[in-house]
Structure formats: C-alpha cells, structure tokens
Design a protein around this motif. Structure first.
Motif, PDB file in Angstrom:
ATOM      1  N   UNK A  12     -47.538  -8.637 -12.745  1.00 13.79           N
ATOM      2  CA  UNK A  12     -46.128  -8.243 -12.655  1.00 13.79           C
ATOM      3  C   UNK A  12     -45.861  -7.876 -11.201  1.00 13.79           C
ATOM      4  N   UNK A  13     -44.957  -8.613 -10.569  1.00 13.04           N
ATOM      5  CA  UNK A  13     -44.696  -8.452  -9.143  1.00 13.04           C
ATOM      6  C   UNK A  13     -43.310  -7.870  -8.908  1.00 13.04           C
ATOM      7  N   UNK A  14     -43.266  -6.773  -8.158  1.00 14.47           N
ATOM      8  CA  UNK A  14     -42.006  -6.151  -7.741  1.00 14.47           C
ATOM      9  C   UNK A  14     -42.057  -6.009  -6.228  1.00 14.47           C
ATOM     10  N   UNK A  15     -41.416  -6.946  -5.529  1.00 16.57           N
ATOM     11  CA  UNK A  15     -41.552  -7.021  -4.078  1.00 16.57           C
ATOM     12  C   UNK A  15     -40.352  -6.451  -3.331  1.00 16.57           C
ATOM     13  N   UNK A  16     -39.447  -5.780  -4.033  1.00 18.51           N
ATOM     14  CA  UNK A  16     -38.258  -5.195  -3.409  1.00 18.51           C
ATOM     15  C   UNK A  16     -38.577  -3.765  -2.987  1.00 18.51           C
ATOM     16  N   UNK A  17     -38.589  -3.504  -1.686  1.00 17.04           N
ATOM     17  CA  UNK A  17     -38.969  -2.172  -1.195  1.00 17.04           C
ATOM     18  C   UNK A  17     -37.941  -1.105  -1.565  1.00 17.04           C
ATOM     19  N   UNK A  18     -36.749  -1.518  -2.025  1.00 16.31           N
ATOM     20  CA  UNK A  18     -35.730  -0.555  -2.420  1.00 16.31           C
ATOM     21  C   UNK A  18     -35.962   0.039  -3.794  1.00 16.31           C
ATOM     22  N   UNK A  19     -36.958  -0.456  -4.516  1.00 19.36           N
ATOM     23  CA  UNK A  19     -37.251   0.029  -5.862  1.00 19.36           C
ATOM     24  C   UNK A  19     -38.470   0.947  -5.833  1.00 19.36           C
ATOM     25  N   UNK A  20     -38.230   2.235  -5.812  1.00 18.85           N
ATOM     26  CA  UNK A  20     -39.304   3.223  -5.796  1.00 18.85           C
ATOM     27  C   UNK A  20     -39.670   3.561  -7.238  1.00 18.85           C
ATOM     28  N   UNK A  21     -40.868   3.193  -7.652  1.00 18.68           N
ATOM     29  CA  UNK A  21     -41.275   3.379  -9.042  1.00 18.68           C
ATOM     30  C   UNK A  21     -41.694   4.807  -9.363  1.00 18.68           C
ATOM     31  N   UNK A  22     -41.539   5.718  -8.418  1.00 19.46           N
ATOM     32  CA  UNK A  22     -41.730   7.133  -8.728  1.00 19.46           C
ATOM     33  C   UNK A  22     -40.403   7.833  -9.005  1.00 19.46           C
ATOM     34  N   UNK A  23     -39.295   7.088  -8.952  1.00 20.84           N
ATOM     35  CA  UNK A  23     -37.985   7.641  -9.280  1.00 20.84           C
ATOM     36  C   UNK A  23     -37.580   7.175 -10.672  1.00 20.84           C
ATOM     37  N   UNK A  24     -37.015   8.079 -11.460  1.00 20.12           N
ATOM     38  CA  UNK A  24     -36.606   7.736 -12.827  1.00 20.12           C
ATOM     39  C   UNK A  24     -35.249   7.045 -12.829  1.00 20.12           C
ATOM     40  N   UNK A  25     -35.212   5.841 -12.292  1.00 20.13           N
ATOM     41  CA  UNK A  25     -34.004   5.032 -12.310  1.00 20.13           C
ATOM     42  C   UNK A  25     -34.138   3.967 -13.397  1.00 20.13           C
ATOM     43  N   UNK A  26     -33.031   3.271 -13.672  1.00 21.23           N
ATOM     44  CA  UNK A  26     -33.047   2.272 -14.731  1.00 21.23           C
ATOM     45  C   UNK A  26     -34.089   1.191 -14.523  1.00 21.23           C
ATOM     46  N   UNK A  27     -34.265   0.743 -13.258  1.00 21.04           N
ATOM     47  CA  UNK A  27     -35.242  -0.319 -12.997  1.00 21.04           C
ATOM     48  C   UNK A  27     -36.658   0.153 -13.300  1.00 21.04           C
ATOM     49  N   UNK A  28     -36.952   1.446 -13.018  1.00 18.51           N
ATOM     50  CA  UNK A  28     -38.289   1.975 -13.299  1.00 18.51           C
ATOM     51  C   UNK A  28     -38.539   1.998 -14.809  1.00 18.51           C
ATOM     52  N   UNK A  29     -37.519   2.409 -15.582  1.00 21.08           N
ATOM     53  CA  UNK A  29     -37.639   2.425 -17.041  1.00 21.08           C
ATOM     54  C   UNK A  29     -37.943   1.018 -17.545  1.00 21.08           C
TER      55      UNK A  29
END
Length: 401
Positions: A12-29
């Motif tokens: 699973x590749x997430x190469x967008x630096x704007x998506x911080x997976x330590x933040x509880x945003x919709x994309x992280x969910x």
C-alpha cells in the motif's frame, strides 16, 4: 497462478507528503481501515509512505520516508513529488526482494511516479485509488496550479492513469469526472464507496440532553461542507425550537469565520464549537446528538466525495438532514433514511430540522432505517471484501496478459 482463496502480499503506497498518518483526518481513517480489514482477511499488507514522523503510532509493518527539502534543487525544480518518486521507486525494489508483493495499491498523489515505475520494472499490477480530482481540488482550496507546475501535474497524472491496471474511486460522480477529463474507458474504473467502523453500531442513542435539543455536525470546517448554511438556518429553527443547540465537532479554515458569523447573527449562545476531536472519541459526541446534519453546498466541480460522516451518522442510528448532492443523494433516500434538502437552501434546511425536532416518531424511523442500511452495505469489512475481489480480478487479468 493465484486462486480466489490465495492470501495476498499487498504494497500500500501513499506518496503524498501532505498526508500525515499520525493525524486523525479522514484519509488516515480510510488508509488504516483498509489495511486493518485486509489483514483480518489474512492478507499481508506493507505500507510505504512519505511521512515526516518516522514512527506511525497506529500502524504496523511499514516504512516511512521523511520528506527531503533541498533548497538549491527546489529553486530550479520545485516539484517535490517527482523528487520523492525516485526514492519511492528504489524502496519498492528493495522491499519487493523481501516481501515478494503480488500487487501495488497506490493512493493517488500529484507528481507521484515511483509506484508505476516500480510496477513496470517488477511486472506487478498497480491499482490506483483516486479519492479526489487533485488538480481541480487545488482550485477549490484557493491555490490553483499554474504554468509549468500545472503542465507537469497533468502530464504525470495522465501517464499514471494510462499505465495503471485499474482505477478505484469512491463515487460514481468522480468516476464520470475522470472518464470525461482524462478520456479513461469506463471498464478501467471501479467504484467502492467509503464505509463506517462497526463501533458506531454500539451507540444506543439513550443519552439524555435534558431540555436541550442537540443539532450536531461532525467534520472538517471547509467551505464546501456548507456549515455556514447551518448557522444561517438556526435563527429560523430557534423561533420554533428555542431549546435547540448546535454542536460543531471538528476544526478547519472556516472555524474563526463561523464563530464571527454566529456573533453577527446573535446565535453564539446556542452554538458550541468543540474543535478537533480524535476519531476514536467522535462517537462520544455523536451519541449526544438528537439529529445529525450534513449541509453540503453546491461546488463547481460537482460533489465527488464519499462522506465518512454520512456513514457514521447512519451507523449511529441518528436521524439525518443532508443535502441532496452527489453520492449522498444516491445512498440516502428522502423520508426513509433521511430528510434531503436542496444544497444551499437555508430555509428548507431549517424546516427539515424543525420537522424532525417536532416528530420523535419520524426521528426513530429514519435513524433505524439508516442504521440497517449501513450495517448491510457500508462497513469496512464489507469494503475490504469488495477490494479483495477486485484484487483477484486484476491479478487474473494481469496474468493472462
């Protein structure tokens, strides 16, 4: 040859630096639920992402690549995604030697080429998950791409769309937009809407608010979510339901503007702004709502999203008032699972809220029907099952070709 019962090894590749997976945003969910529910189906999933923090609190089996900002290079070549693409490419080659991936599942990001380069070299199928038309979304956010930046974004996007094996979108509206703008054949795009965590089904709805009637909203405070329309409708609601109180759970660019608007309308004493709330705590606020509202307003690109809040409202058994827009209008049925209103019509929004406030039987009817639909169709485990079937289809086609 892999069979439909084979256990897969997925990158699973997430190469967008704007998506911080330590933040509880919709994309992280979305990312976390996808990975966890694939693992529950006994698949092995390895996450590779650009994330400034090397440690991801809620993930296992991952590699983070911190964003590298090189001032001199960026002065002449200010396209971070392209610079990161080479790092992504070589890391995929490295980890493939260890994990022997069956396929790559990439969440689409601007200028991201590392995944498709690796897929070509390793002869692996790549599924591209597209959650938004990112170039058009820049316009909505107020900083459109211009000049060479726009040209390169369009060239790389067209290249990845053409080379990937399949495109996964979250809504039929987005599918049609991609087909029209990028000339993609319909057969190359699949739609799987977002879903909800089963924990929301555990809300019993027995919380008491005393004499207050709580109108609730959960979500980011961005312009297209239309929360200002909810504020404009509140004075009309208060004339009929003086005990009404609006609870806004979430944060975003519009929060100070909304607070100022509440004061100008003289309704600030009837509104509570709770700010940012972690995903795991949202249900504690949602349980207090008497009704839940999704007051989206019209946007020039058309509403292409798949709203997490709608599925959470449904699973919690909350009576919903929502804009008749995009996928929301496809999933919710007027007077059966929600009261639907014209986007941007504050008077109609107010009257729908008043109608529910004055009719407890209707609230119960809508809430129960919405919960049944969510339980039947829109849970993350069902999402993973659909995704798994799509993986097998792509792998079979890739092997034949």
């Amino acid at each position: 040859m892999l069979s439909a019962s084979s256990k897969l090894r997925v990158l699973y590749l997430l190469a967008d630096r704007g998506h911080d997976l330590n933040l509880d945003q919709g994309y992280k969910v979305h990312v976390w639920q996808t990975i966890e529910n694939l693992k529950k189906r006994n698949h092995q999933v390895f996450l590779l992402t650009i994330n400034q923090d090397r440690n991801l609190r809620d993930f296992q089996n991952y590699k983070t690549l911190p964003h590298r900002y090189l001032p001199i290079l960026h002065h002449f070549f200010p396209y971070t995604g392209l610079i990161n693409s080479s790092r992504i490419f070589f890391n995929i080659l490295h980890f493939h030697r260890k994990f022997h991936f069956n396929l790559i599942h990439e969440r689409y990001g601007l200028y991201s080429l590392g995944g498709i380069w690796a897929a070509e070299v390793l002869k692996l199928p790549l599924i591209l998950e597209v959650n938004a038309p990112l170039i058009d979304e820049k316009i909505l956010l107020g900083y459109p791409l211009k000049g060479a930046q726009k040209v390169i974004a369009e060239l790389t996007t067209r290249f990845v769309f053409r080379k990937c094996n399949l495109i996964l979108t979250v809504s039929r509206i987005l599918k049609k937009q991609l087909m029209r703008k990028w000339d993609i054949p319909e057969s190359k795009i699949r739609v799987i809407p977002n879903a909800t965590d089963r924990e929301f089904f555990n809300l019993n709805g027995k919380f008491t608010n005393g004499d207050k009637f709580i109108i609730g909203y959960v979500g980011t405070l961005q312009p297209w979510f239309g929360v200002e329309n909810l504020l404009y409708s509140l004075p009309v609601v208060l004339k009929k339901i003086p005990q009404a109180e609006l609870h806004i759970v979430g944060d975003g660019l519009q929060r100070p503007l909304l607070k100022d608007l509440a004061k100008r309308l003289g309704i600030d004493s009837h509104i509570k702004f709770f700010g940012y709330v972690s995903f795991k705590n949202i249900k504690n606020y949602l349980e207090t709502f008497d009704i839940a509202v999704a007051p989206y307003r019209p946007i020039v690109t058309g509403f292409y999203g798949s709203s997490l809040k709608i599925f959470e409202y449904m699973a919690a058994g909350k009576p919903i008032v929502a804009s008749q827009i995009g996928q929301i209008g496809e999933i919710l049925q007027h007077k059966y699972t929600a009261l639907m209103v014209e986007p941007g019509d504050t008077e109609e929004l107010a009257q729908a809220i008043i109608k529910l406030a004055q009719n407890s039987g209707l609230r119960k009817f809508l809430g129960q029907n919405a919960r049944k639909l969510a339980r039947k169709e829109y849970t993350w485990d069902k999402y993973a099952e659909k995704l798994e079937n799509m993986y097998y289809t792509v792998l079979k086609s890739h092997a034949q070709n």
